[in-house]
Each structure stands twice: as C-alpha cells, then as structure tokens.
Write a protein that holds these residues in place. Structure first.
Motif, PDB file in Angstrom:
ATOM      1  N   TRP A   1     -28.434 -18.594  35.046  1.00 57.58           N
ATOM      2  CA  TRP A   1     -27.817 -19.811  35.561  1.00 57.58           C
ATOM      3  C   TRP A   1     -28.410 -21.055  34.886  1.00 57.58           C
ATOM      4  O   TRP A   1     -27.682 -21.993  34.563  1.00 57.58           O
TER       5      TRP A   1
ATOM      6  N   THR B   1     -30.751 -17.732  39.200  1.00 53.10           N
ATOM      7  CA  THR B   1     -30.141 -16.458  39.560  1.00 53.10           C
ATOM      8  C   THR B   1     -31.132 -15.305  39.681  1.00 53.10           C
ATOM      9  O   THR B   1     -31.027 -14.490  40.596  1.00 53.10           O
TER      10      THR B   1
ATOM     11  N   THR C   1     -26.808 -21.088  31.492  1.00 49.21           N
ATOM     12  CA  THR C   1     -25.432 -21.594  31.554  1.00 49.21           C
ATOM     13  C   THR C   1     -25.423 -23.113  31.581  1.00 49.21           C
ATOM     14  O   THR C   1     -24.645 -23.758  30.867  1.00 49.21           O
TER      15      THR C   1
END
Length: 108
Positions: free
Chosen positions: A35, A8, A38
């Motif tokens: 990201w 990201t 995550t």
C-alpha cells in the motif's frame, strides 16, 4: 494533500517499529509494503510514520472477544491482524492498542 495510510503487511511484522517498517524497500528500491508502494508509485512521498496514529481502548473481556485470544495476565500481546502489540492491564481491566500509521504527501 496528506494521506494517512495503514500499511497492508504491517500485521505480519507487529514487533517492528513503524518508523523502520515504513523505510523498508525491495531490491528494486520501491517500498516494501504494497500500500505504501502504491501511494509512492502514484507520486506520493513518505512524510512520516507514527507509532500512535489512533488509540483503541476496551476492557480485557472486550479485547478477548475482538481478538479471539485469552489475555490471562498483564503485558503485551500480538493479535491476529494487529500491526502493533496490545497492552493489557488486568488490575485496571483495560487493554490499550495504538494503531500505527504512515503519512504520505501528494502534490495537488
């Protein structure tokens, strides 16, 4: 399962090699990139980073339109939203961009 990830925040650091960027961590030892963080938080593991995940080639004019930048001479250019530099060769009327990526493994 192997998941290709486009980090990201990599466009904020386009001159940093993806291999180094993917290894960055925060103070809490979690991945720096949201990201990647995550994916790791969901049980994934960073398997590899690739500086040449996918290639996008176009004419100089096409890249000027796509990026909104003038590309007046040969060389590398950082462009908005680009996680890596664009390489311009005006004599050949071609600009080449390699999208970097990170591969995350998840156990099924």
């Amino acid at each position: 399962m192997l998941v290709p990830v486009r980090p990201t925040w990599k466009d904020r650091y386009p001159l940093v090699p993806i291999e180094r960027y993917a290894a960055w961590t925060r103070d809490d030892a979690t991945p720096f990139d949201p990201w990647i963080r995550t994916q790791v938080g969901a049980g994934g593991t960073v398997a590899a980073a690739s500086a040449r995940s996918s290639r996008i080639t176009g004419t100089v004019l096409e890249w000027e339109r796509w990026t909104g930048l003038a590309l007046p001479e040969d060389g590398e250019y950082v462009f908005p939203g680009g996680p890596a530099p664009l390489r311009v060769d005006r004599a050949r009327d071609v600009a080449v961009y390699w999208e970097p990526g990170v591969w995350i493994t998840h156990r099924a």
